[in-house]
Design an enzyme around this catalytic site. Structure first.
Site, PDB file in Angstrom:
ATOM      1  CG  ASP A  76      -2.194   0.960   1.225  1.00 51.83           C
ATOM      2  OD1 ASP A  76      -3.268   0.630   0.963  1.00 51.83           O
ATOM      3  OD2 ASP A  76      -1.712   2.258   1.103  1.00 51.83           O
TER       4      ASP A  76
ATOM      5  CG  HIS B 239      -8.672  -3.033  -2.470  1.00 48.51           C
ATOM      6  ND1 HIS B 239      -9.579  -2.346  -3.030  1.00 48.51           N
ATOM      7  CD2 HIS B 239      -8.423  -2.279  -1.292  1.00 48.51           C
ATOM      8  CE1 HIS B 239      -9.841  -1.345  -2.140  1.00 48.51           C
ATOM      9  NE2 HIS B 239      -9.618  -1.335  -1.033  1.00 48.51           N
TER      10      HIS B 239
ATOM     11  CB  VAL C 203      -9.309   1.877  -4.715  1.00 47.90           C
ATOM     12  CG1 VAL C 203      -9.225   1.361  -6.227  1.00 47.90           C
ATOM     13  CG2 VAL C 203      -8.527   3.133  -4.534  1.00 47.90           C
TER      14      VAL C 203
HETATM   15  P1  AMP Z   1      -9.914   1.242   0.629  1.00 48.27           P
HETATM   16  O1  AMP Z   1      -9.959   2.412   1.358  1.00 48.27           O
HETATM   17  O2  AMP Z   1     -10.227   0.255   1.184  1.00 48.27           O
HETATM   18  O3  AMP Z   1     -10.506   1.388  -0.755  1.00 48.27           O
HETATM   19  O4  AMP Z   1      -8.102   1.189   0.051  1.00 48.27           O
HETATM   20  C1  AMP Z   1      -7.511   1.672  -0.979  1.00 48.27           C
HETATM   21  C2  AMP Z   1      -6.071   1.560  -0.724  1.00 48.27           C
HETATM   22  O5  AMP Z   1      -5.255   1.964  -1.952  1.00 48.27           O
HETATM   23  C3  AMP Z   1      -5.414   2.724   0.191  1.00 48.27           C
HETATM   24  O6  AMP Z   1      -5.233   2.014   1.473  1.00 48.27           O
HETATM   25  C4  AMP Z   1      -4.667   3.652  -0.379  1.00 48.27           C
HETATM   26  O7  AMP Z   1      -3.513   3.825   0.388  1.00 48.27           O
HETATM   27  C5  AMP Z   1      -4.126   2.575  -1.563  1.00 48.27           C
HETATM   28  N1  AMP Z   1      -3.701   2.931  -2.729  1.00 48.27           N
HETATM   29  C6  AMP Z   1      -4.248   4.016  -3.479  1.00 48.27           C
HETATM   30  N2  AMP Z   1      -3.547   4.141  -4.578  1.00 48.27           N
HETATM   31  C7  AMP Z   1      -2.235   3.330  -4.366  1.00 48.27           C
HETATM   32  C8  AMP Z   1      -1.200   3.092  -5.384  1.00 48.27           C
HETATM   33  N3  AMP Z   1      -0.958   3.789  -6.703  1.00 48.27           N
HETATM   34  N4  AMP Z   1      -0.420   2.074  -4.895  1.00 48.27           N
HETATM   35  C9  AMP Z   1      -0.541   1.432  -3.688  1.00 48.27           C
HETATM   36  N5  AMP Z   1      -1.495   1.699  -2.915  1.00 48.27           N
HETATM   37  C10 AMP Z   1      -2.417   2.526  -3.269  1.00 48.27           C
END
Ligand code: AMP
Length: 114
Positions: free
Chosen positions: A30, A100, A96
């Site tokens: 992450d 995941h 996102v």
């Molecule tokens: P969620 O809030 O469960 O949708 O988690 C989305 C996660 O994606 C968050 O913990 C972000 O920090 C992570 N994230 C967003 N963009 C990236 C990226 N480019 N590379 C790695 N992690 C990411």
């Protein structure tokens, strides 16, 4: 579903620290880690979230959990403990919209989450 940043990560259009890949999923660190180990495990199939999973996704969902367990072993946190989290939808904190699984560990984790 609308394309997300995770589709770009799968296509290697955005650099990430990939820790595991197989035919069904990709795992990477992450970008904003909430624990010493914070890995995201995503299916390559674009599925918005757990809220959109259908019966035919049963094998895929099980696979993501098995990979999480193996990565916990590889990260050295299997013995100390860890947490697997799926944030689903707005109230679940999902930001996102590509399914995941968060694998978190390496420190004691509070419960309940905020
Ligand atoms: P969620 O809030 O469960 O949708 O988690 C989305 C996660 O994606 C968050 O913990 C972000 O920090 C992570 N994230 C967003 N963009 C990236 C990226 N480019 N590379 C790695 N992690 C990411």
């Amino acid at each position: 579903m609308a394309e997300t940043i995770f589709s770009k990560i799968i296509r290697r259009e955005i650099p990430t620290d990939i820790v595991y890949e197989d035919a069904q999923c990709l795992a990477f660190r992450d970008i904003n880690p909430q624990a010493p180990t914070h890995i995201l495990i995503i299916p390559k199939e674009a599925l918005e979230g757990l809220q959109d999973a259908a019966p035919h996704h049963e094998q895929l969902l099980g696979h993501l959990l098995l990979v999480a367990g193996r990565l916990a072993e590889a990260e050295g946190i299997a013995g100390s403990g860890y947490r697997c989290v799926v944030n689903a939808g707005a109230d679940g904190g999902q930001t996102v919209f590509h399914l995941h699984l968060h694998l978190l560990g390496g420190r004691p984790l509070d419960w309940p989450p905020g």
